[in-house]
Design a protein around this motif. Sequence first.
Motif, short mmCIF file in Angstrom:
data_model
loop_
_atom_site.label_atom_id
_atom_site.label_comp_id
_atom_site.label_asym_id
_atom_site.label_seq_id
_atom_site.Cartn_x
_atom_site.Cartn_y
_atom_site.Cartn_z
N TYR A 26 0.85 -1.20 0.00
CA TYR A 26 0.00 0.00 0.00
C TYR A 26 0.88 1.25 0.00
CZ TYR A 26 -4.12 -2.83 0.82
OH TYR A 26 -5.14 -3.72 0.67
N HIS A 27 0.22 2.42 -0.07
CA HIS A 27 0.96 3.68 -0.03
C HIS A 27 0.52 4.47 1.19
CE1 HIS A 27 1.40 2.46 -4.19
NE2 HIS A 27 2.38 3.34 -4.33
N GLU A 28 1.45 5.23 1.71
CA GLU A 28 1.13 6.13 2.82
C GLU A 28 0.34 7.31 2.22
OE1 GLU A 28 1.33 6.40 6.79
OE2 GLU A 28 2.18 4.75 5.63
N ILE A 132 -11.73 -4.51 5.37
CA ILE A 132 -12.53 -4.55 4.13
C ILE A 132 -11.89 -3.68 3.04
CG2 ILE A 132 -14.80 -4.09 3.12
CD1 ILE A 132 -15.97 -4.54 5.97
N GLY A 133 -11.40 -2.49 3.41
CA GLY A 133 -10.79 -1.60 2.39
C GLY A 133 -10.31 -0.32 3.04
N SER A 134 -9.41 0.38 2.35
CA SER A 134 -8.74 1.55 2.93
C SER A 134 -9.69 2.72 3.21
CB SER A 134 -7.64 2.04 1.99
OG SER A 134 -6.82 0.97 1.64
N ASP A 135 -10.80 2.83 2.45
CA ASP A 135 -11.72 3.95 2.63
C ASP A 135 -12.88 3.63 3.58
OD1 ASP A 135 -10.67 6.08 1.19
OD2 ASP A 135 -11.49 5.34 -0.72
N THR A 180 -8.29 1.77 -9.45
CA THR A 180 -7.43 2.41 -8.45
C THR A 180 -6.02 1.80 -8.43
OG1 THR A 180 -9.41 2.67 -7.14
CG2 THR A 180 -7.34 3.06 -6.01
N ALA A 181 -5.96 0.48 -8.49
CA ALA A 181 -4.64 -0.17 -8.40
C ALA A 181 -3.76 0.26 -9.57
CB ALA A 181 -4.81 -1.69 -8.37
N TYR A 182 -4.34 0.45 -10.77
CA TYR A 182 -3.55 0.91 -11.93
C TYR A 182 -3.04 2.32 -11.68
CZ TYR A 182 -5.52 -2.86 -14.83
OH TYR A 182 -5.89 -4.07 -15.34
O1 C5P Z 1 -7.77 -0.88 0.20
P1 C5P Z 1 -8.40 -0.93 -1.16
O2 C5P Z 1 -8.88 -2.29 -1.53
O3 C5P Z 1 -9.43 0.12 -1.36
O4 C5P Z 1 -7.24 -0.56 -2.20
C1 C5P Z 1 -7.33 -0.84 -3.58
C2 C5P Z 1 -5.93 -0.80 -4.18
O5 C5P Z 1 -5.43 0.55 -4.15
C3 C5P Z 1 -4.90 -1.60 -3.40
O6 C5P Z 1 -4.86 -2.94 -3.85
C4 C5P Z 1 -3.61 -0.88 -3.70
O7 C5P Z 1 -3.12 -1.25 -4.96
C5 C5P Z 1 -4.05 0.56 -3.82
N1 C5P Z 1 -3.86 1.33 -2.56
C6 C5P Z 1 -2.57 1.73 -2.19
N2 C5P Z 1 -2.40 2.44 -1.04
C7 C5P Z 1 -3.46 2.80 -0.27
C8 C5P Z 1 -4.77 2.43 -0.64
C9 C5P Z 1 -4.94 1.70 -1.79
O8 C5P Z 1 -1.60 1.43 -2.89
N3 C5P Z 1 -3.25 3.52 0.83
#
Ligand code: C5P
Length: 291
Positions: A26-28, A132-135, A180-182
């Motif tokens: 992931y990214h900060e 579940i996810g970052s958001d 998003t990943a792209y």
């Molecule tokens: O957490 P989420 O499933 O929403 O993230 C989707 C994709 O976005 C991750 O697989 C990753 O490639 C990228 N991401 C990231 N850094 C974050 C959040 C998302 O690189 N802080």
Amino acid sequence: MTDTVADARAKLNLFLAVREARPDGYHELDMVNVEAGLSDRLTFCDRIVPGIQMRSNNRRIPLDERNLVWKAVSLLLGDRPNPGIRIEIDKRIPVGAGLGGGSSNAAITLRVLNETRSLGRDRDLPELAAQIGSDVPYSLIGGLCRCRGRGERVERIDVAQSSEPWLHVLLILPNVAVRTAYAYRWLDECGIQDECHPSALLDAIERRNIGEIRDNLHNSFGPVVSEWVPQIRHIKAVTKTLFGLEPHLSGSGSAMFLLSDQAGELSEMRDRLRDGLHWPPCRFEIAPLTL
Ligand code: C5P
């Protein structure tokens, strides 16, 4: 059995700086998020038959374990809940637009099931949301927040409240989805590490200075996504020509937005864009923002 109906709001990133890549892939991040008055409506209904059943008016969303709502249910109740549950999602938030619709659907599902099934897991919800996810952790809280870490470190920002919303958004919603990943990969390939800080934006929000708010909106994805997605590049160029203002992306797009403290100004802009923007096909929405 009675239905429970709940609305899941869209989120908008007023500020989004992608900092360094982390060892976990992931990214900060450093983000300032608000809630936009555009919602999906979820209807929850208990069923005698065990298991999860999902329906939606939108054919583009998966109705199985790939859906974040399904993940929320199975984290809270297991894969085959008994009594079972049927969830209908009336989608209004566009999919793949950077408006956090799927995350918001998952957050409301955690809240509703915790409440209606009397699970008493209020304290666990932020941790489950982060799985579940970052958001999703932001969506549990909503309003004006600063979100850092992977997105899961959410801090509410208190500003003076008013009875009427004073900030409004015009959403420009082209019929393209950005993965998003792209978008993160494109940033990595460009070697971008954004050190920009949101203090000037937060100060402008506190003072309700719309000119300074517009000047301090920020999104690390803006330049790279414009380069890769011609529809977004074109919308930005037309908007700049018409109003001298560039729309900003929310998340990694494809939703773009313009802000004003006058909803009437945004209606005029929408009408001029409808006339002046011949491509790509776009939907427009004007909504109040919840701070
Ligand atoms: O957490 P989420 O499933 O929403 O993230 C989707 C994709 O976005 C991750 O697989 C990753 O490639 C990228 N991401 C990231 N850094 C974050 C959040 C998302 O690189 N802080």
